[in-house]
Structure formats: C-alpha cells, structure tokens
Design a protein around this motif. Structure first.
Motif, mmCIF file in Angstrom:
data_model
loop_
_atom_site.group_PDB
_atom_site.id
_atom_site.type_symbol
_atom_site.label_atom_id
_atom_site.label_comp_id
_atom_site.label_asym_id
_atom_site.label_seq_id
_atom_site.Cartn_x
_atom_site.Cartn_y
_atom_site.Cartn_z
ATOM 1 N N ASP A 257 0.809 -1.220 0.000
ATOM 2 C CA ASP A 257 0.000 0.000 0.000
ATOM 3 C C ASP A 257 0.844 1.273 0.000
ATOM 4 O OD1 ASP A 257 -2.403 -1.495 0.147
ATOM 5 O OD2 ASP A 257 -2.148 -1.707 2.319
ATOM 6 N N ARG A 258 2.156 1.110 0.109
ATOM 7 C CA ARG A 258 3.047 2.274 0.183
ATOM 8 C C ARG A 258 3.642 2.524 -1.204
ATOM 9 N NH1 ARG A 258 6.824 1.719 5.274
ATOM 10 N NH2 ARG A 258 7.295 3.826 4.575
ATOM 11 N N PHE A 259 2.862 3.224 -2.013
ATOM 12 C CA PHE A 259 3.185 3.386 -3.429
ATOM 13 C C PHE A 259 4.461 4.196 -3.667
ATOM 14 C CE2 PHE A 259 -1.531 3.000 -3.192
ATOM 15 C CZ PHE A 259 -1.614 1.732 -3.744
ATOM 16 N N VAL A 260 4.678 5.228 -2.858
ATOM 17 C CA VAL A 260 5.873 6.057 -3.047
ATOM 18 C C VAL A 260 7.127 5.274 -2.670
ATOM 19 C CG1 VAL A 260 7.070 8.173 -2.375
ATOM 20 C CG2 VAL A 260 4.592 8.195 -2.685
ATOM 21 N N LEU A 261 7.055 4.508 -1.600
ATOM 22 C CA LEU A 261 8.202 3.678 -1.209
ATOM 23 C C LEU A 261 8.525 2.679 -2.316
ATOM 24 C CD1 LEU A 261 10.317 2.628 0.759
ATOM 25 C CD2 LEU A 261 8.535 1.225 1.822
ATOM 26 N N ASN A 262 7.507 2.047 -2.866
ATOM 27 C CA ASN A 262 7.729 1.094 -3.957
ATOM 28 C C ASN A 262 8.317 1.787 -5.185
ATOM 29 O OD1 ASN A 262 6.737 -1.190 -2.591
ATOM 30 N ND2 ASN A 262 4.634 -0.615 -3.035
ATOM 31 N N GLU A 263 7.840 3.002 -5.442
ATOM 32 C CA GLU A 263 8.382 3.774 -6.562
ATOM 33 C C GLU A 263 9.855 4.090 -6.335
ATOM 34 O OE1 GLU A 263 7.705 8.109 -8.811
ATOM 35 O OE2 GLU A 263 6.462 7.536 -7.091
#
Length: 215
Positions: A52-58
């Motif tokens: 759910d942590r899209f920025v971290l994954n990015e």
C-alpha cells in the motif's frame, strides 16, 4: 556515489512535514560527497503494508532501475513500523545490492568497503521490535487508564458519556490522570511530535498538556 532520499510522515495534513528529514539527509550527503539525484516524499502510516506504500515502492524501483548506490532515510521507523515489512524491504535491497543508510541509528546495510553489514538484519529486528513493543505498551496503558477513568466517571455520575457542559473546563487533575503517559514522555525529553505518536494522541493535545504542566 549516487543516492536518493526517502522521507515519510504519517499525517496527510499540514501539521507534519518531511522538510527536516530532507534537510538533514541532504547535509549528510554533501558532507560525504554523495550525489542526491532524486527525492521521494510520502504521507502514510508506517504501519501500512508495503503493497500500500506506493511512493516507497516507486523509490525502490527507481533506485534499482537507475543504478542508485544508496537510499538515505532519516531513521528506521520511516521505512516502516512493522518489523516483518521492514525486513522484507531490507531483503529486497540486499537481493539488488542496494544500500540503505539510517541516519538516526547510524548504520547501513553495506559498509564503506561495500561488504554486507552482518549485524544489519539483527539491528533492524531488535530496534523494530523494541519500538513496536514500546508503542503497544504505551497504547495499552493509555487505554487502561481511560477505561478506569470512564468507570470512575460512571460510578460518580451515573453517566457513561464524558461530554461536558458549554464553558466547562476539565480540572487539572483530570488531565493528569487521562494523559499520564504524555506527561511521562515529555518529562523524559521526548519532542512533541514523537510524544504524540507514541501516546497515540494529537500534537495539539500534547501541546496543551505541555503548557498546562509547564513541561
């Protein structure tokens, strides 16, 4: 050496900012001749699942695809507050030979000779578990204290609610009982923001208690 900065705060409002994290990490990079090529800022609870942590994954994807050497993070809790989720991120970085530096704790996955830090995983597990246990303990004590107060209120007034009449102000001793953990943390020197997170109350409440008891 090329780096990216990852900064995170829990609140989506204006009361929390990633500015201090970025400034401190940029200063660290400048001091150590590290080139910061990108910065990723996220506003989401650290208790959220990695998916759910899209920025971290990015950030992680960008680092791998662009040959980034190291990710700079202000402290371990910015990477997450769930030990299993944090360790999964550490494993991803190890699998891709991507270093992470945690400024507050002062350690990284790989040392200056590019050798894996044998204690990194242990430190992450220990620090993460300790932080989680502390938060759970504080939350339990706060919940317990509130339940005792509600029960006392019910016995004395026959009312289950804690609403107050217009213009009514809580006596100081009521605040002292309801927010004893906040007071304890402030006395230990914890800053307002960290006290609010650990005690699971708003920063405005912490400020009010701090002013009321001159802490």
């Amino acid at each position: 050496m090329k780096a990216v900065i990852y900064a995170r705060v829990s609140s989506t409002g204006e009361r929390q900012s990633t500015e201090r994290q970025i400034l401190d990490l940029t200063a660290y990079a400048d001091k150590n001749s590290i080139e910061v090529v990108n910065t990723f800022e996220e506003r989401i609870s650290g208790a959220k699942k990695n998916r759910d942590r899209f920025v971290l994954n990015e950030c992680l994807t960008y680092a791998v695809e662009n040959g980034i050497d190291i990710i700079l993070i202000s402290e371990l809790s910015r990477l997450g507050r769930n030990v299993d989720e944090v360790l999964a991120n550490i494993r991803f970085c190890k699998d891709n030979h991507l270093n992470i530096y945690f400024q507050k704790e002062g350690f990284s996955i790989y040392d200056k000779d590019n050798k894996e830090n044998p204690f990194a995983t242990i430190m992450v597990a220990v620090l993460g578990t300790a932080a989680s246990l502390e938060r759970e303990s504080i939350y339990w004590r706060l919940s317990s204290g509130r339940k005792v107060y509600v029960a006392k209120h019910l016995k004395e007034t026959g009312k289950t609610g804690l609403g107050r009449k217009l213009g009514y102000r809580k006596p100081k001793e009521v605040y002292e009982e309801a927010y004893k953990e906040v007071i304890k943390l402030l006395k230990r020197g914890y800053p307002i923001r960290q006290t609010a997170k650990l005690a699971d109350v708003s920063e405005s409440t912490v400020k009010k208690v701090k002013a009321m008891f001159s802490l």
